[in-house]
Design a protein around this motif. Sequence first.
Motif, PDB file in Angstrom:
ATOM      1  N   SER A  61       0.146  -5.802   0.810  1.00 16.50           N
ATOM      2  CA  SER A  61       1.352  -6.469   0.757  1.00 16.50           C
ATOM      3  C   SER A  61       1.297  -8.046   1.052  1.00 16.50           C
ATOM      4  O   SER A  61       0.178  -8.376   1.752  1.00 16.50           O
ATOM      5  CB  SER A  61       2.502  -5.891   1.788  1.00 16.50           C
ATOM      6  N   ASP A  62       2.437  -8.540   1.176  1.00 18.16           N
ATOM      7  CA  ASP A  62       2.273 -10.151   1.780  1.00 18.16           C
ATOM      8  C   ASP A  62       2.531 -10.032   3.240  1.00 18.16           C
ATOM      9  O   ASP A  62       2.314  -8.923   3.822  1.00 18.16           O
ATOM     10  CB  ASP A  62       3.301 -10.785   1.332  1.00 18.16           C
ATOM     11  N   GLU A  63       2.455 -11.028   4.018  1.00 24.18           N
ATOM     12  CA  GLU A  63       2.659 -11.024   5.503  1.00 24.18           C
ATOM     13  C   GLU A  63       3.883 -10.212   5.938  1.00 24.18           C
ATOM     14  O   GLU A  63       3.697  -9.683   7.216  1.00 24.18           O
ATOM     15  CB  GLU A  63       2.387 -12.467   5.906  1.00 24.18           C
ATOM     16  N   THR A  64       5.015 -10.365   5.262  1.00 27.15           N
ATOM     17  CA  THR A  64       6.032  -9.623   5.466  1.00 27.15           C
ATOM     18  C   THR A  64       6.000  -8.115   5.617  1.00 27.15           C
ATOM     19  O   THR A  64       6.883  -7.607   6.404  1.00 27.15           O
ATOM     20  CB  THR A  64       7.258 -10.009   4.881  1.00 27.15           C
ATOM     21  N   GLY A  65       5.163  -7.408   4.688  1.00 28.81           N
ATOM     22  CA  GLY A  65       5.115  -6.215   4.570  1.00 28.81           C
ATOM     23  C   GLY A  65       6.089  -5.539   3.631  1.00 28.81           C
ATOM     24  O   GLY A  65       6.140  -4.484   3.246  1.00 28.81           O
ATOM     25  N   GLU A  66       6.871  -6.675   2.730  1.00 27.45           N
ATOM     26  CA  GLU A  66       7.931  -6.235   1.961  1.00 27.45           C
ATOM     27  C   GLU A  66       7.582  -6.498   0.420  1.00 27.45           C
ATOM     28  O   GLU A  66       8.073  -5.885  -0.379  1.00 27.45           O
ATOM     29  CB  GLU A  66       9.158  -7.009   2.390  1.00 27.45           C
ATOM     30  N   GLU A  67       6.548  -7.345   0.231  1.00 27.51           N
ATOM     31  CA  GLU A  67       6.385  -7.983  -1.113  1.00 27.51           C
ATOM     32  C   GLU A  67       4.972  -7.580  -1.454  1.00 27.51           C
ATOM     33  O   GLU A  67       3.988  -7.789  -0.721  1.00 27.51           O
ATOM     34  CB  GLU A  67       6.688  -9.189  -1.441  1.00 27.51           C
ATOM     35  N   MET A  68       4.987  -7.308  -2.884  1.00 26.14           N
ATOM     36  CA  MET A  68       3.399  -7.083  -3.425  1.00 26.14           C
ATOM     37  C   MET A  68       3.204  -8.301  -4.183  1.00 26.14           C
ATOM     38  O   MET A  68       4.087  -8.818  -5.013  1.00 26.14           O
ATOM     39  CB  MET A  68       3.354  -5.926  -4.177  1.00 26.14           C
ATOM     40  N   GLN A  69       1.952  -8.996  -3.844  1.00 21.64           N
ATOM     41  CA  GLN A  69       1.550 -10.260  -4.498  1.00 21.64           C
ATOM     42  C   GLN A  69       0.575 -10.092  -5.172  1.00 21.64           C
ATOM     43  O   GLN A  69      -0.174 -11.113  -5.762  1.00 21.64           O
ATOM     44  CB  GLN A  69       1.562 -11.445  -3.610  1.00 21.64           C
ATOM     45  N   GLY A  70       0.042  -8.760  -5.618  1.00 21.57           N
ATOM     46  CA  GLY A  70      -1.371  -8.808  -6.342  1.00 21.57           C
ATOM     47  C   GLY A  70      -2.589  -8.661  -5.589  1.00 21.57           C
ATOM     48  O   GLY A  70      -3.523  -8.927  -6.150  1.00 21.57           O
ATOM     49  N   MET A  71      -2.492  -8.955  -4.389  1.00 22.10           N
ATOM     50  CA  MET A  71      -3.797  -9.006  -3.613  1.00 22.10           C
ATOM     51  C   MET A  71      -4.224  -7.456  -3.363  1.00 22.10           C
ATOM     52  O   MET A  71      -3.674  -6.543  -3.318  1.00 22.10           O
ATOM     53  CB  MET A  71      -3.543  -9.493  -1.986  1.00 22.10           C
ATOM     54  N   GLY A  72      -5.652  -7.200  -3.257  1.00 25.02           N
ATOM     55  CA  GLY A  72      -6.003  -6.032  -3.063  1.00 25.02           C
ATOM     56  C   GLY A  72      -7.411  -6.025  -2.155  1.00 25.02           C
ATOM     57  O   GLY A  72      -7.905  -7.088  -1.919  1.00 25.02           O
ATOM     58  N   LEU A  73      -7.775  -5.017  -1.519  1.00 24.04           N
ATOM     59  CA  LEU A  73      -8.824  -4.732  -0.911  1.00 24.04           C
ATOM     60  C   LEU A  73      -9.609  -3.700  -1.388  1.00 24.04           C
ATOM     61  O   LEU A  73      -9.319  -2.546  -1.672  1.00 24.04           O
ATOM     62  CB  LEU A  73      -8.383  -4.401   0.662  1.00 24.04           C
ATOM     63  N   ILE A  74     -11.110  -4.073  -1.537  1.00 15.76           N
ATOM     64  CA  ILE A  74     -11.992  -3.039  -2.067  1.00 15.76           C
ATOM     65  C   ILE A  74     -12.853  -2.772  -1.105  1.00 15.76           C
ATOM     66  O   ILE A  74     -13.668  -3.891  -0.550  1.00 15.76           O
ATOM     67  CB  ILE A  74     -12.515  -3.355  -3.568  1.00 15.76           C
ATOM     68  N   ILE A  75     -13.434  -1.692  -0.697  1.00 10.81           N
ATOM     69  CA  ILE A  75     -14.559  -1.554   0.284  1.00 10.81           C
ATOM     70  C   ILE A  75     -15.643  -0.723  -0.227  1.00 10.81           C
ATOM     71  O   ILE A  75     -15.458   0.361  -0.696  1.00 10.81           O
ATOM     72  CB  ILE A  75     -13.919  -0.916   1.707  1.00 10.81           C
ATOM     73  N   TYR A  76     -16.777  -1.348  -0.240  1.00  6.28           N
ATOM     74  CA  TYR A  76     -17.585  -0.706  -1.117  1.00  6.28           C
ATOM     75  C   TYR A  76     -18.862   0.031  -0.043  1.00  6.28           C
ATOM     76  O   TYR A  76     -19.114  -0.609   1.086  1.00  6.28           O
ATOM     77  CB  TYR A  76     -18.564  -1.689  -1.915  1.00  6.28           C
ATOM     78  N   ARG A  77     -19.626   1.098  -0.265  1.00  7.45           N
ATOM     79  CA  ARG A  77     -20.986   1.467   0.171  1.00  7.45           C
ATOM     80  C   ARG A  77     -22.007   0.933  -0.430  1.00  7.45           C
ATOM     81  O   ARG A  77     -22.174   1.242  -1.758  1.00  7.45           O
ATOM     82  CB  ARG A  77     -20.854   2.971   0.349  1.00  7.45           C
TER      83      ARG A  77
END
Length: 127
Positions: A61-77
């Motif tokens: 989400s964005d900083e408010t926790g309310e909006e999706m702005q297309g950011m993502g997190l990918i955690i690799y091994r």
Amino acid sequence: MKWAEYKKQARDRGALALELYVAHSVPAKGPEDVKASLPAHLAYQATLEVEGALAFAGPMSDETGEEMQGMGLIIYRASDLDAARALAEADPMHQSGARIFVLRRWMINEGSISLNVGLSTKRIDLS
């Protein structure tokens, strides 16, 4: 302090010092470009998950926790930063230019994961 020295100090004090690699992925083109790459991106991530190279992935989400702005997190091994970079670069979302990423090492020292497996119900709860 250099990464290797910090990792050794963490292990010496009894920390887990599990090294993973985090890609913070953000849109670089319009929503239609991101959407067009989504099926291939999800298929790629499913393959990495089966191979054991994908630890976690998902939108943020964005900083408010309310909006999706297309950011993502990918955690690799991966064996090292270069191998993780190769995984991120091979992602169809990044290859198409729809998204760009910043890759960092992440050392996990503390935390917990709970897993509950119901043998007769064949139900799995992860929290």
